[in-house]
Motif scaffolding. Structure first.
Motif, PDB file in Angstrom:
ATOM      1  N   LEU A   1      -8.507   2.679   6.307  1.00 62.83           N
ATOM      2  CA  LEU A   1      -7.116   3.147   6.399  1.00 62.83           C
ATOM      3  C   LEU A   1      -6.864   3.836   7.741  1.00 62.83           C
ATOM      4  O   LEU A   1      -5.859   3.571   8.408  1.00 62.83           O
ATOM      5  CB  LEU A   1      -6.810   4.160   5.282  1.00 62.83           C
ATOM      6  CG  LEU A   1      -6.424   3.642   3.897  1.00 62.83           C
ATOM      7  CD1 LEU A   1      -6.178   4.814   2.958  1.00 62.83           C
ATOM      8  CD2 LEU A   1      -5.181   2.753   3.953  1.00 62.83           C
TER       9      LEU A   1
ATOM     10  N   SER B   1      -2.328   0.894  -4.499  1.00 63.25           N
ATOM     11  CA  SER B   1      -2.612  -0.338  -3.757  1.00 63.25           C
ATOM     12  C   SER B   1      -2.370  -1.570  -4.612  1.00 63.25           C
ATOM     13  O   SER B   1      -2.746  -1.608  -5.781  1.00 63.25           O
ATOM     14  CB  SER B   1      -4.080  -0.315  -3.281  1.00 63.25           C
ATOM     15  OG  SER B   1      -4.440  -1.555  -2.735  1.00 63.25           O
TER      16      SER B   1
ATOM     17  N   VAL C   1      -9.076   0.273  -0.862  1.00 65.87           N
ATOM     18  CA  VAL C   1      -9.204   0.283   0.604  1.00 65.87           C
ATOM     19  C   VAL C   1      -9.909   1.575   0.985  1.00 65.87           C
ATOM     20  O   VAL C   1      -9.467   2.667   0.618  1.00 65.87           O
ATOM     21  CB  VAL C   1      -7.821   0.211   1.298  1.00 65.87           C
ATOM     22  CG1 VAL C   1      -7.993   0.187   2.815  1.00 65.87           C
ATOM     23  CG2 VAL C   1      -7.034  -1.006   0.822  1.00 65.87           C
TER      24      VAL C   1
ATOM     25  N   LEU D   1       0.844  -1.200   0.000  1.00 63.09           N
ATOM     26  CA  LEU D   1       0.000   0.000   0.000  1.00 63.09           C
ATOM     27  C   LEU D   1       0.877   1.248   0.000  1.00 63.09           C
ATOM     28  O   LEU D   1       1.950   1.259   0.607  1.00 63.09           O
ATOM     29  CB  LEU D   1      -0.889   0.054   1.252  1.00 63.09           C
ATOM     30  CG  LEU D   1      -2.154  -0.795   1.330  1.00 63.09           C
ATOM     31  CD1 LEU D   1      -2.799  -0.617   2.707  1.00 63.09           C
ATOM     32  CD2 LEU D   1      -3.150  -0.420   0.245  1.00 63.09           C
ATOM     33  N   SER D   2       0.419   2.279  -0.681  1.00 63.48           N
ATOM     34  CA  SER D   2       1.074   3.585  -0.614  1.00 63.48           C
ATOM     35  C   SER D   2       0.022   4.595  -0.166  1.00 63.48           C
ATOM     36  O   SER D   2      -1.038   4.713  -0.790  1.00 63.48           O
ATOM     37  CB  SER D   2       1.643   3.963  -1.984  1.00 63.48           C
ATOM     38  OG  SER D   2       2.281   5.206  -1.927  1.00 63.48           O
ATOM     39  N   VAL D   3       0.316   5.289   0.937  1.00 68.47           N
ATOM     40  CA  VAL D   3      -0.686   6.185   1.537  1.00 68.47           C
ATOM     41  C   VAL D   3      -0.076   7.572   1.739  1.00 68.47           C
ATOM     42  O   VAL D   3       1.040   7.707   2.257  1.00 68.47           O
ATOM     43  CB  VAL D   3      -1.147   5.625   2.917  1.00 68.47           C
ATOM     44  CG1 VAL D   3      -2.136   6.575   3.591  1.00 68.47           C
ATOM     45  CG2 VAL D   3      -1.757   4.242   2.752  1.00 68.47           C
TER      46      VAL D   3
ATOM     47  N   LEU E   1      -5.410   7.143   0.123  1.00 66.28           N
ATOM     48  CA  LEU E   1      -4.758   6.053  -0.622  1.00 66.28           C
ATOM     49  C   LEU E   1      -4.106   6.601  -1.889  1.00 66.28           C
ATOM     50  O   LEU E   1      -4.742   7.291  -2.681  1.00 66.28           O
ATOM     51  CB  LEU E   1      -5.799   4.983  -0.979  1.00 66.28           C
ATOM     52  CG  LEU E   1      -5.250   3.672  -1.555  1.00 66.28           C
ATOM     53  CD1 LEU E   1      -4.389   2.949  -0.533  1.00 66.28           C
ATOM     54  CD2 LEU E   1      -6.407   2.784  -2.013  1.00 66.28           C
TER      55      LEU E   1
END
Length: 438
Positions: A379, A369, A374, A333-335, A366
């Motif tokens: 999150l 992903s 998500v 995941l990159s948030v 987000l």
């Protein structure tokens, strides 16, 4: 033309002050007070030493200076021009065991601080008037011959030439003002005087520009939108010194830390891949074994500091790669993480301690992903506690050494009172001469 403009713009903006200080009349009085023993020691050494032409330490045919006592030593402001140094020295003089007399050496000197070609501040004597007069004697002496003998012993021209050395902050110490100071192992701060100080009834005003170095290279900083000038106190301040730092200074500091990578943090979550798989079903196919979940946060744009009345806030813009594995990190995941946090400021010795005191707002969104969509609410539920707890803790570890304030060697700051105003921070404090070590 665009290349020419790009060369001109930085040259113009880099000459703008972002902090400074006012040395008040009470600060000058303190400097005079701590300089008095030093001045007495220097004068005793200079006046009581036998002249080079006299090989004998004691010559009965000459007047001998047997005691030197500084009775008065004062340093006052000359608004618009500089400082006035006034010294009165009592001299005990003898030419024979039974003949002693006292003389008074008075020195009146005008001093000011200039900026030399190297860009350092330098204490300069602009005018000096020494006078020597007899106070009393135990028996009649030939005043004419004794006076001329004493004049030979006291090289008034030499005293005037070196009168600034009677103060405890000679030019070597003034140069220490512009020394580079470490913030982190790879990041340094340096305060550079922009011009010679200005003199007003409130005190001596010094404008400084901060430069930050990362790995030995000066880094370009955000351009200050408003030129900063030292806010003068409306009335005479009881503090020795008033330091002021602009909002731009704090934004530049955090930008330098960001540039050096000091704000990139690794956050260990209490979650594991197995517990995450219960909420995000596609996790199960990515990881066969149960691994701890780690958030590797890096800055995606420069931080920004906002100063309001009694409030300092930093805005951090991070991107967190969420993944598993310690030796081989695998992101899923990159948030985007935007944190708004309250800053707490304090001063210890000559360092400003900045810490993230409380988080006021966090936004998670987000960015990418590998495990499907998500929801924002999920999150936040999963990662908000880790971000809220770990980001301030990690940044405070980076900041815990503090940032050195502009100062001259051997002096530290006490009785500090920090007030945060819109666009700037004011730090009134007192000077304290450090006790000699050893």
């Amino acid at each position: 033309l665009s290349i020419l403009l790009s060369l001109l713009v930085p040259a113009h903006t880099t000459r703008s002050p972002d902090c400074g200080g006012i040395l008040t009349p009470s600060g000058l009085r303190y400097l005079a007070e701590v300089s008095k023993p030093h001045a007495e020691s220097v004068l005793r050494h200079d006046l009581m030493a036998p002249p080079a032409s006299d090989p004998s330490p004691i010559s009965p045919s000459r007047n001998q200076i047997i005691s030197v006592k500084v009775d008065n030593f004062s340093l006052t402001l000359n608004p618009d021009t500089g400082m006035r140094l006034s010294i009165e020295v009592d001299l005990g003089i003898t030419s024979a065991p039974s003949a002693t007399k006292e003389m008074r050496l008075s020195i009146l000197a005008d001093l000011h601080v200039e900026m030399n070609p190297e860009g350092n501040l330098e204490l300069v004597t602009s005018d000096c008037k020494p006078t020597l007069e007899e106070v009393q004697s135990s028996e009649e002496m030939d005043s004419k011959s004794s006076g001329s003998d004493v004049d030979k012993r006291i090289n008034v021209e030499k005293i005037c030439l070196e009168v600034s050395k009677l103060l405890l902050f000679p030019n070597e110490r003034l140069m220490s003002l512009a020394a580079p100071f470490p913030i982190t192992p790879s990041c340094q701060v340096q305060y550079l005087p922009l011009a010679a100080p200005m003199y007003s009834e409130q005190g001596i005003i010094i404008s400084l520009q901060t430069t930050f170095q990362v790995a030995g290279t000066v880094i370009p900083l955000p351009v200050s939108p408003v030129p900063f000038s030292m806010p003068e106190p409306v009335s005479s301040s009881p503090s020795h010194l008033i330091l002021a730092f602009s909002e731009h200074f704090y934004t530049s500091l955090f930008s330098a830390l960001e540039e050096s990578g000091a704000l990139n943090v690794s956050l260990l979550s209490s979650l594991t891949t197995a517990t995450l798989a219960e909420r995000i079903t596609q996790m199960g196919s990515l990881f066969q074994e149960d691994l701890p979940v780690v958030l590797q946060a890096v800055t995606r744009s420069s931080p920004h500091v906002v100063l309001e009345e009694d409030k300092a806030i930093v805005k951090l813009f991070l991107t967190a790669q969420i993944g598993a594995g310690s030796s081989l990190f695998q992101s899923f995941l990159s948030v985007n993480v935007d944190v708004t946090a309250r800053l707490h400021l304090s001063v210890v010795d000559t360092r400003m301690i900045i810490s993230v005191a409380a988080i006021e707002d966090i936004e998670l969104s987000l960015a990418a992903s590998d495990v499907g969509p998500v929801l924002a609410a999920l999150l936040e539920e999963l990662f908000l506690p880790t971000v809220r707890e770990e980001v301030p803790a990690q940044i405070n570890v980076v900041l815990r050494q503090g940032v050195f304030l502009p100062h001259i060697a051997s002096f530290t700051y006490t009785d500090v009172n920090i007030t945060i105003h819109k666009d700037y921070v004011l730090i009134p404090c007192n000077l304290q001469l450090e006790a000699k070590r050893g």
